[in-house]
Design a protein around this motif. Sequence first.
Motif, PDB file in Angstrom:
ATOM      1  N   PRO A 134       0.851  -1.141  -0.042  1.00  8.23           N
ATOM      2  CA  PRO A 134      -0.054   0.027  -0.142  1.00  8.23           C
ATOM      3  C   PRO A 134       0.732   1.192  -0.241  1.00  8.23           C
ATOM      4  O   PRO A 134       2.074   1.214   0.237  1.00  8.23           O
ATOM      5  N   THR A 135       0.060   2.394  -0.251  1.00  4.65           N
ATOM      6  CA  THR A 135       0.614   3.785  -0.095  1.00  4.65           C
ATOM      7  C   THR A 135       0.687   4.217   1.319  1.00  4.65           C
ATOM      8  O   THR A 135      -0.363   4.133   1.802  1.00  4.65           O
ATOM      9  N   ARG A 136       1.676   4.912   1.878  1.00  2.85           N
ATOM     10  CA  ARG A 136       1.725   5.584   2.912  1.00  2.85           C
ATOM     11  C   ARG A 136       1.929   6.974   2.863  1.00  2.85           C
ATOM     12  O   ARG A 136       2.675   7.523   2.410  1.00  2.85           O
ATOM     13  N   CYS A 137       1.097   8.050   3.422  1.00  5.82           N
ATOM     14  CA  CYS A 137       1.018   9.419   3.351  1.00  5.82           C
ATOM     15  C   CYS A 137       1.219  10.091   4.833  1.00  5.82           C
ATOM     16  O   CYS A 137       0.401   9.635   5.568  1.00  5.82           O
ATOM     17  N   GLU A 138       2.253  10.711   4.958  1.00  6.27           N
ATOM     18  CA  GLU A 138       2.409  11.318   6.256  1.00  6.27           C
ATOM     19  C   GLU A 138       2.000  12.894   6.201  1.00  6.27           C
ATOM     20  O   GLU A 138       2.772  13.823   5.426  1.00  6.27           O
ATOM     21  N   GLN A 139       0.935  13.229   6.731  1.00  2.00           N
ATOM     22  CA  GLN A 139       0.476  14.554   6.620  1.00  2.00           C
ATOM     23  C   GLN A 139       1.340  15.601   7.144  1.00  2.00           C
ATOM     24  O   GLN A 139       2.101  15.567   7.958  1.00  2.00           O
ATOM     25  N   VAL A 140       1.372  16.718   6.396  1.00  2.00           N
ATOM     26  CA  VAL A 140       2.199  17.978   6.667  1.00  2.00           C
ATOM     27  C   VAL A 140       1.363  19.253   6.710  1.00  2.00           C
ATOM     28  O   VAL A 140       1.935  20.192   7.382  1.00  2.00           O
ATOM     29  N   ASP A 141       0.189  19.209   6.319  1.00  2.00           N
ATOM     30  CA  ASP A 141      -0.676  20.228   6.261  1.00  2.00           C
ATOM     31  C   ASP A 141      -1.958  20.049   5.787  1.00  2.00           C
ATOM     32  O   ASP A 141      -2.087  18.813   5.128  1.00  2.00           O
ATOM     33  N   VAL A 142      -2.872  20.956   5.492  1.00  2.00           N
ATOM     34  CA  VAL A 142      -4.273  21.038   5.101  1.00  2.00           C
ATOM     35  C   VAL A 142      -4.125  22.221   4.078  1.00  2.00           C
ATOM     36  O   VAL A 142      -3.932  23.122   4.526  1.00  2.00           O
ATOM     37  N   ASP A 143      -4.588  22.007   2.961  1.00  2.00           N
ATOM     38  CA  ASP A 143      -4.684  22.936   1.733  1.00  2.00           C
ATOM     39  C   ASP A 143      -6.006  23.908   1.934  1.00  2.00           C
ATOM     40  O   ASP A 143      -6.814  23.428   2.671  1.00  2.00           O
ATOM     41  N   ARG A 144      -6.292  24.947   1.131  1.00  2.60           N
ATOM     42  CA  ARG A 144      -7.217  25.670   1.007  1.00  2.60           C
ATOM     43  C   ARG A 144      -8.584  24.752   0.669  1.00  2.60           C
ATOM     44  O   ARG A 144      -9.692  25.404   0.842  1.00  2.60           O
ATOM     45  N   TYR A 145      -8.526  23.946   0.032  1.00  2.00           N
ATOM     46  CA  TYR A 145      -9.578  22.911  -0.433  1.00  2.00           C
ATOM     47  C   TYR A 145      -9.753  21.733   0.512  1.00  2.00           C
ATOM     48  O   TYR A 145     -10.454  20.921   0.361  1.00  2.00           O
ATOM     49  N   HIS A 146      -9.118  21.896   1.716  1.00  2.00           N
ATOM     50  CA  HIS A 146      -9.557  20.919   2.849  1.00  2.00           C
ATOM     51  C   HIS A 146      -8.680  19.536   2.529  1.00  2.00           C
ATOM     52  O   HIS A 146      -9.252  18.565   3.165  1.00  2.00           O
ATOM     53  N   ALA A 195       0.569  15.925   2.188  1.00  2.00           N
ATOM     54  CA  ALA A 195       1.567  15.084   2.707  1.00  2.00           C
ATOM     55  C   ALA A 195       2.614  14.372   1.596  1.00  2.00           C
ATOM     56  O   ALA A 195       2.526  14.816   0.557  1.00  2.00           O
ATOM     57  N   ASN A 196       3.580  13.950   2.175  1.00  2.00           N
ATOM     58  CA  ASN A 196       4.679  13.263   1.670  1.00  2.00           C
ATOM     59  C   ASN A 196       4.348  11.877   1.659  1.00  2.00           C
ATOM     60  O   ASN A 196       3.939  11.182   2.680  1.00  2.00           O
ATOM     61  N   CYS A 197       4.398  11.246   0.551  1.00  2.00           N
ATOM     62  CA  CYS A 197       3.837   9.679   0.297  1.00  2.00           C
ATOM     63  C   CYS A 197       4.864   8.940  -0.098  1.00  2.00           C
ATOM     64  O   CYS A 197       5.837   9.271  -0.700  1.00  2.00           O
ATOM     65  N   PHE A 198       4.591   7.803   0.251  1.00  2.00           N
ATOM     66  CA  PHE A 198       5.621   6.558   0.129  1.00  2.00           C
ATOM     67  C   PHE A 198       5.116   5.269  -0.203  1.00  2.00           C
ATOM     68  O   PHE A 198       3.976   4.805   0.217  1.00  2.00           O
ATOM     69  N   ARG A 199       5.776   4.441  -1.238  1.00  2.00           N
ATOM     70  CA  ARG A 199       5.129   3.317  -1.629  1.00  2.00           C
ATOM     71  C   ARG A 199       5.638   2.138  -0.590  1.00  2.00           C
ATOM     72  O   ARG A 199       6.501   2.519   0.420  1.00  2.00           O
ATOM     73  N   ALA A 200       5.185   0.990  -0.554  1.00  2.18           N
ATOM     74  CA  ALA A 200       5.514   0.070   0.334  1.00  2.18           C
ATOM     75  C   ALA A 200       6.841  -0.304   0.498  1.00  2.18           C
ATOM     76  O   ALA A 200       7.527  -0.732   1.476  1.00  2.18           O
ATOM     77  N   ASP A 201       7.672  -0.251  -0.873  1.00  6.25           N
ATOM     78  CA  ASP A 201       8.952  -0.335  -0.635  1.00  6.25           C
ATOM     79  C   ASP A 201       9.633   0.766  -0.263  1.00  6.25           C
ATOM     80  O   ASP A 201      11.044   0.791  -0.294  1.00  6.25           O
ATOM     81  N   GLY A 202       9.200   1.847   0.169  1.00  8.46           N
ATOM     82  CA  GLY A 202       9.774   2.970   0.782  1.00  8.46           C
ATOM     83  C   GLY A 202      10.183   4.109  -0.254  1.00  8.46           C
ATOM     84  O   GLY A 202      10.609   5.109   0.304  1.00  8.46           O
ATOM     85  N   GLN A 203       9.753   3.931  -1.259  1.00  6.97           N
ATOM     86  CA  GLN A 203      10.127   4.987  -2.283  1.00  6.97           C
ATOM     87  C   GLN A 203       9.289   6.260  -1.995  1.00  6.97           C
ATOM     88  O   GLN A 203       8.212   6.005  -2.138  1.00  6.97           O
TER      89      GLN A 203
END
Length: 166
Positions: A83-95, A99-107
């Motif tokens: 799966p894809t893992r996303c680490e939230q850094v903010d919320v934009d004006r469209y709510h 995030a910075n996202c990573f594949r299961a292999d870490g890329q």
Amino acid sequence: MKLAALAIIIVLAAPSAFAAETITGRASVVDGDTIEINGTRIRLNGIDAPESWQKCRRADGSEYRCGAAAAFALDEFLAASRPTRCEQVDVDRYHRIVANCFRADGQNVNAWLVRTGNALDWFRYSHGAFAAEQNAAKIAKAGIWTGTFIRPCEARAEQYHHPRSC
């Protein structure tokens, strides 16, 4: 003085209006820089991909839908390691979650999009985090760097008549 100290303690102890979270799951591609996981829209941090309707020119002058190409490339890239893992850094004006996202292999998904020429380093938000990837894409003439293009933020401003600068 005691009231000021108490106010500071209350503010520091209060839960933040912005609580960062990690979202993991099967990502669906919305466009070249936006995905959805478990019903949550996620804008990839610090990058700007061509819009799905946006056209670019190849070196030979022929036009192609570079935004659609970026979305297709992202879909294939994510499908290769779930799966894809996303680490939230903010919320934009469209709510949307940013995030910075990573594949299961870490890329790093964000960096890959820039490195392959499917998105730009959006310095306004990344502060140059993907500058090296963008330079590599330019040198390799990868993706949109094979020909000519309008920066996605400029294309949006033109399309939607927003005088907003990049």
